[in-house]
Design a protein around this motif. Structure first.
Motif, mmCIF file in Angstrom:
data_model
loop_
_atom_site.group_PDB
_atom_site.id
_atom_site.type_symbol
_atom_site.label_atom_id
_atom_site.label_comp_id
_atom_site.label_asym_id
_atom_site.label_seq_id
_atom_site.Cartn_x
_atom_site.Cartn_y
_atom_site.Cartn_z
ATOM 1 N N ARG A 181 -6.936 41.189 25.156
ATOM 2 C CA ARG A 181 -7.428 41.130 26.536
ATOM 3 C C ARG A 181 -8.451 42.227 26.797
ATOM 4 N NH1 ARG A 181 -1.701 40.069 29.048
ATOM 5 N NH2 ARG A 181 -1.748 37.813 29.105
ATOM 6 N N ALA A 182 -8.131 43.424 26.354
ATOM 7 C CA ALA A 182 -9.050 44.543 26.575
ATOM 8 C C ALA A 182 -10.382 44.291 25.867
ATOM 9 C CB ALA A 182 -8.418 45.845 26.083
ATOM 10 N N ALA A 183 -10.328 43.791 24.660
ATOM 11 C CA ALA A 183 -11.560 43.504 23.919
ATOM 12 C C ALA A 183 -12.364 42.400 24.604
ATOM 13 C CB ALA A 183 -11.229 43.113 22.479
ATOM 14 N N LEU A 184 -11.693 41.373 25.102
ATOM 15 C CA LEU A 184 -12.388 40.298 25.810
ATOM 16 C C LEU A 184 -13.011 40.797 27.114
ATOM 17 C CD1 LEU A 184 -10.005 37.273 25.235
ATOM 18 C CD2 LEU A 184 -12.352 37.494 24.434
ATOM 19 N N ARG A 185 -12.332 41.725 27.794
ATOM 20 C CA ARG A 185 -12.895 42.282 29.039
ATOM 21 C C ARG A 185 -14.170 43.062 28.783
ATOM 22 N NH1 ARG A 185 -7.408 43.030 30.799
ATOM 23 N NH2 ARG A 185 -7.330 45.055 29.805
ATOM 24 N N ARG A 186 -14.289 43.634 27.606
ATOM 25 C CA ARG A 186 -15.485 44.413 27.272
ATOM 26 C C ARG A 186 -16.679 43.524 26.923
ATOM 27 N NH1 ARG A 186 -11.364 47.724 25.102
ATOM 28 N NH2 ARG A 186 -11.544 46.827 23.031
ATOM 29 N N LEU A 187 -16.424 42.265 26.627
ATOM 30 C CA LEU A 187 -17.517 41.337 26.314
ATOM 31 C C LEU A 187 -18.159 40.833 27.604
ATOM 32 C CD1 LEU A 187 -15.955 38.995 23.581
ATOM 33 C CD2 LEU A 187 -17.538 40.894 23.234
ATOM 34 N N PRO A 188 -19.450 40.507 27.553
ATOM 35 C CA PRO A 188 -20.037 39.800 28.687
ATOM 36 C C PRO A 188 -19.298 38.468 28.894
ATOM 37 C CG PRO A 188 -21.747 40.593 27.203
ATOM 38 C CD PRO A 188 -20.429 40.824 26.513
ATOM 39 N N ARG A 189 -19.200 38.026 30.137
ATOM 40 C CA ARG A 189 -18.447 36.820 30.469
ATOM 41 C C ARG A 189 -18.849 35.629 29.610
ATOM 42 N NH1 ARG A 189 -19.101 32.221 31.407
ATOM 43 N NH2 ARG A 189 -17.914 30.833 32.672
ATOM 44 N N GLU A 190 -20.151 35.443 29.374
ATOM 45 C CA GLU A 190 -20.637 34.300 28.614
ATOM 46 C C GLU A 190 -20.164 34.349 27.164
ATOM 47 O OE1 GLU A 190 -22.664 36.384 30.346
ATOM 48 O OE2 GLU A 190 -23.027 35.117 32.093
ATOM 49 N N GLN A 191 -20.183 35.550 26.567
ATOM 50 C CA GLN A 191 -19.723 35.688 25.181
ATOM 51 C C GLN A 191 -18.216 35.486 25.104
ATOM 52 O OE1 GLN A 191 -21.037 39.406 23.506
ATOM 53 N NE2 GLN A 191 -23.208 38.938 23.862
ATOM 54 N N ALA A 192 -17.480 36.047 26.057
ATOM 55 C CA ALA A 192 -16.024 35.888 26.051
ATOM 56 C C ALA A 192 -15.645 34.408 26.174
ATOM 57 C CB ALA A 192 -15.402 36.705 27.180
ATOM 58 N N ALA A 193 -16.319 33.697 27.075
ATOM 59 C CA ALA A 193 -16.024 32.265 27.245
ATOM 60 C C ALA A 193 -16.316 31.502 25.961
ATOM 61 C CB ALA A 193 -16.838 31.692 28.402
#
Length: 185
Positions: free
Chosen positions: A124-136
């Motif tokens: 979760r922490a790693a995904l929060r650090r990504l831009p929304r578009e990359q995380a999606a």
């Protein structure tokens, strides 16, 4: 003396419940193991395994030993049932914002997906650090198995943009988790 696989299949084709019971007992762990490997969750894998044995019962009369062994035939049926299940799951509508909210909040609201992740808080922490578009893009590709083309269509972006988002997002996650691409190590 153990009854051969072919004899059990012949019994199943004739409608013999004892042959079916012996066949299921012989192969239930292998079928279930393959189902878990493909679909992930144990409840879903139970359903896939049951469907595989139902299909084996239904098509036992069509088994041809010249085309391969009984175990290969049964595991092919299992694989196909599992893929059908995964495809049905992928076709369910989703909202990327809701999906990201589930993965980035501190409370798990969908434990079926989260239980597959070894360290939920780190992910979760790693995904929060990504831009929304990359995380999606990473979540859709990794968890839901969408292709770059499918992600591009759903996000309404060019194919190259979808591929870049996936690549950059995964690269950042690799860096966060210190995963090396070096295969010689």
């Amino acid at each position: 003396m153990e009854v051969s696989d072919e004899a059990l299949l012949a019994g199943m084709a004739a409608g013999d419940p004892q042959a079916a019971t012996a066949f299921v007992r012989r192969y239930q762990s292998r079928v279930y193991g393959l189902a878990v490997a493909i679909v992930g969750g144990s409840a879903t894998a139970d359903d896939v395994a049951q469907e595989a044995f139902v299909r084996a019962w239904r098509f036992a009369g069509g088994y041809d030993a010249r085309r391969g062994g009984v175990l290969t035939w049964l595991l092919t049926i299992t694989r196909n049932a599992a893929i059908d299940t995964v495809r049905l799951r992928r076709d369910q509508p989703y909202d990327p914002d809701v999906l990201l909210a589930v993965l980035t909040t501190s409370e798990a609201s969908d434990d079926r997906q989260i239980e597959q992740v070894a360290d939920t808080d780190q992910v979760r922490a790693a995904l929060r650090r990504l831009p929304r578009e990359q995380a999606a893009a990473v979540v859709l590709a990794s968890i839901y198995g969408f292709s770059a083309r499918e992600i591009a269509e759903r996000e309404r972006v060019p194919l190259g943009t979808a591929k870049t988002r996936i690549r950059l997002g995964l690269a950042r996650l690799r860096d966060d988790f210190e995963v090396s691409d070096d295969k010689s190590a």
